[in-house]
Scaffold this motif. Structure first.
Motif, PDB file in Angstrom:
ATOM      1  N   ILE A 107      73.887  10.167  72.305  1.00  0.00           N
ATOM      2  CA  ILE A 107      74.671  10.219  71.054  1.00  0.00           C
ATOM      3  C   ILE A 107      75.459  11.519  70.971  1.00  0.00           C
ATOM      4  O   ILE A 107      76.643  11.535  70.606  1.00  0.00           O
ATOM      5  N   ALA A 108      74.815  12.635  71.339  1.00  0.00           N
ATOM      6  CA  ALA A 108      75.495  13.940  71.316  1.00  0.00           C
ATOM      7  C   ALA A 108      76.669  13.961  72.296  1.00  0.00           C
ATOM      8  O   ALA A 108      77.739  14.509  71.975  1.00  0.00           O
ATOM      9  N   ILE A 109      76.498  13.363  73.472  1.00  0.00           N
ATOM     10  CA  ILE A 109      77.589  13.304  74.452  1.00  0.00           C
ATOM     11  C   ILE A 109      78.769  12.523  73.885  1.00  0.00           C
ATOM     12  O   ILE A 109      79.938  12.938  74.013  1.00  0.00           O
ATOM     13  N   VAL A 110      78.490  11.397  73.238  1.00  0.00           N
ATOM     14  CA  VAL A 110      79.560  10.582  72.638  1.00  0.00           C
ATOM     15  C   VAL A 110      80.289  11.381  71.557  1.00  0.00           C
ATOM     16  O   VAL A 110      81.529  11.366  71.476  1.00  0.00           O
ATOM     17  N   ILE A 111      79.544  12.105  70.724  1.00  0.00           N
ATOM     18  CA  ILE A 111      80.164  12.952  69.690  1.00  0.00           C
ATOM     19  C   ILE A 111      81.106  13.971  70.346  1.00  0.00           C
ATOM     20  O   ILE A 111      82.223  14.210  69.874  1.00  0.00           O
ATOM     21  N   GLY A 112      80.645  14.580  71.445  1.00  0.00           N
ATOM     22  CA  GLY A 112      81.470  15.559  72.154  1.00  0.00           C
ATOM     23  C   GLY A 112      82.741  14.958  72.700  1.00  0.00           C
ATOM     24  O   GLY A 112      83.839  15.542  72.565  1.00  0.00           O
ATOM     25  N   VAL A 113      82.634  13.785  73.306  1.00  0.00           N
ATOM     26  CA  VAL A 113      83.815  13.110  73.870  1.00  0.00           C
ATOM     27  C   VAL A 113      84.819  12.789  72.758  1.00  0.00           C
ATOM     28  O   VAL A 113      86.036  12.997  72.916  1.00  0.00           O
ATOM     29  N   LEU A 114      84.312  12.304  71.634  1.00  0.00           N
ATOM     30  CA  LEU A 114      85.199  11.974  70.509  1.00  0.00           C
ATOM     31  C   LEU A 114      85.879  13.221  69.948  1.00  0.00           C
ATOM     32  O   LEU A 114      87.065  13.188  69.601  1.00  0.00           O
ATOM     33  N   ALA A 115      85.126  14.333  69.863  1.00  0.00           N
ATOM     34  CA  ALA A 115      85.705  15.580  69.341  1.00  0.00           C
ATOM     35  C   ALA A 115      86.794  16.113  70.265  1.00  0.00           C
ATOM     36  O   ALA A 115      87.850  16.581  69.803  1.00  0.00           O
ATOM     37  N   ILE A 116      86.547  16.041  71.566  1.00  0.00           N
ATOM     38  CA  ILE A 116      87.551  16.503  72.541  1.00  0.00           C
ATOM     39  C   ILE A 116      88.788  15.615  72.485  1.00  0.00           C
ATOM     40  O   ILE A 116      89.930  16.106  72.492  1.00  0.00           O
ATOM     41  N   ALA A 117      88.563  14.297  72.414  1.00  0.00           N
ATOM     42  CA  ALA A 117      89.690  13.362  72.306  1.00  0.00           C
ATOM     43  C   ALA A 117      90.484  13.624  71.028  1.00  0.00           C
ATOM     44  O   ALA A 117      91.724  13.632  71.045  1.00  0.00           O
ATOM     45  N   TYR A 118      89.776  13.877  69.937  1.00  0.00           N
ATOM     46  CA  TYR A 118      90.437  14.197  68.661  1.00  0.00           C
ATOM     47  C   TYR A 118      91.313  15.435  68.817  1.00  0.00           C
ATOM     48  O   TYR A 118      92.457  15.480  68.326  1.00  0.00           O
ATOM     49  N   GLY A 119      90.789  16.442  69.498  1.00  0.00           N
ATOM     50  CA  GLY A 119      91.547  17.673  69.688  1.00  0.00           C
ATOM     51  C   GLY A 119      92.848  17.451  70.432  1.00  0.00           C
ATOM     52  O   GLY A 119      93.909  17.960  70.029  1.00  0.00           O
ATOM     53  N   PHE A 120      92.797  16.670  71.495  1.00  0.00           N
ATOM     54  CA  PHE A 120      94.007  16.426  72.289  1.00  0.00           C
ATOM     55  C   PHE A 120      94.971  15.479  71.575  1.00  0.00           C
ATOM     56  O   PHE A 120      96.193  15.673  71.619  1.00  0.00           O
TER      57      PHE A 120
END
Length: 400
Positions: free
Chosen positions: A26-39
């Motif tokens: 779940i934490a990995i998915v949150i990280g991927v979404l946050a990075i995608a949001y940033g870009f």
């Protein structure tokens, strides 16, 4: 090893299932979404800065695990034999962490979102940068990064391999190999770690330099690694594992965290003091940036978390022997050194977007999940105790 206390199950394994695995994913998915949001929201510069922060932090914690193992072998320490599998698991994750950091640095270079102080058209006309161009150029920079991290990974591979062979074969042969390899690793690590810090972090602000910066980074790395080891030990104990680890082992981990938090502060303050009393404008600009309104509160909070808190909380013997207290301080220090790296990276990287939000929090959560997933998965591959370690009996009867 006939004196071992056989009330303990030395074939005990950690099975990476259930909540730890689910929460890590779940934490990995949150990280991927946050990075995608940033870009996707045109915050590339800020997102790259956070990726560098967490990629570097991730790699540092894994390297600190390898360093912990090497120090224990070189010191012929007995107290730590019963918990060596944990820093060994950190070392097993190091190749993945190193690869991620190399990709982040290379991507940041080629997109000009990182290291633009020396890797841009403007830098080509800067006399200070031109003077450093033989060292700060893309091919040499990436070569150093690959060689240094690759060397650490090779040492980590063989150190864990010899420990696994020791389980199967017994005797002193593999321990002696580990001792010799640790001696070589510590020499290599000692000479290259400062350069790794100069390259990855200090060159973000290429006009500035400090000969103490490498040791400042090493101190942060070592305290962070000790904190991560301590958290893992305590959480495993609370889940019913590591029954042979007692308050005396926790006391030693607490002493290390206490002592090296003071060492970190000594290096931090010495770097600041040398620049202050020499009154060098080209160096004082580094601290001037960190006293701007956006960063000044974080500047002071950095000292409070990483120095004042562990000193006041861990001062007494009893505090170092309480699981709850030690767990709290270890988590606090991991957050504190995230802030420490944040203060190293952000002022010289993010020019306009000096905000704190989804990208910072989400990226950090993602990398914590990735580290937890990979480390716990590596930990589950072997028994939790090196059964034929020559000093295991001393660890089982450790008392201070």
């Amino acid at each position: 090893m006939g004196t071992h206390n056989h009330t303990h199950n030395f074939s005990e394994r950690f099975y990476f299932t259930g909540k730890p695995k689910s929460w890590s994913l779940i934490a990995i998915v949150i990280g991927v979404l946050a990075i995608a949001y940033g870009f996707l929201t045109n915050h590339a510069e800020r997102t790259f800065a956070n990726l560098l922060l967490m990629g570097y932090y991730f790699t540092c914690v894994c390297a600190a695990g390898l360093f912990f193992c090497a120090v224990q072998y070189m010191a012929q320490a007995g107290w730590s034999a019963g918990l060596l599998r944990i820093p060994q698991a950190f070392a097993k994750v190091l190749p993945i962490a190193a690869l991620i950091l190399i990709i982040i640095c290379a991507s940041g270079l080629f997109t000009h979102n990182l290291y633009h102080h020396w890797h841009s058209e403007e830098a080509a006309h800067d006399p200070v940068i031109i003077g450093k161009s033989s060292f700060l150029n893309v091919p040499f920079f990436l070569t150093r990064l690959v060689v240094f991290l690759g060397a650490y990974c090779i040492f980590g591979y063989f150190l864990t391999k010899y420990s696994n062979n020791e389980d199967l074969e017994g005797g002193m042969k593999n321990y002696n190999k580990s001792f010799a390899l640790s001696a070589a690793f510590l020499v290599v690590f000692g000479f290259t770690t400062p350069i790794w810090a100069f390259d990855t972090i200090m060159s973000l602000e290429a006009h500035w330099f400090s000969t103490m910066f490498g040791w400042y980074n090493f101190a942060a790395m070592w305290v962070s690694g000790l904190s991560a080891i301590t958290i893992t030990v305590i959480l495993l104990k609370r889940s019913g594992h590591l029954t042979w680890i007692n308050d005396n082992h926790l006391h030693d981990l607490g002493k290390f965290m206490f002592a090296f938090s003071i060492f970190w502060t000594y290096v931090w303050f010495s770097q600041f003091l040398l620049i202050y009393y020499a009154n060098m404008p080209e160096e004082t600009v580094y601290f001037y940036k960190r006293w701007e309104p956006e960063y000044k509160p974080w500047f002071w909070l950095n000292i409070i978390i990483n120095f004042v808190s562990p000193v006041l909380i861990l001062m007494t013997r009893d505090a170092k022997r309480k699981e709850g207290m030690l767990l709290f301080v270890a988590i606090l220090l991991l957050c504190g050194h995230w802030l420490d790296y944040y203060m190293m990276i952000m002022p010289g990287t993010v020019a306009s977007e000096r905000t704190f939000g989804i990208v910072e929090i989400g990226t950090a959560i993602g990398f914590v999940g990735l580290f937890s997933f990979l480390m716990l998965n590596a930990l589950s591959k072997k028994s939790l105790v090196p059964v034929n370690h020559p000093f295991l009996d001393e660890s089982l009867h450790h008392h201070i």
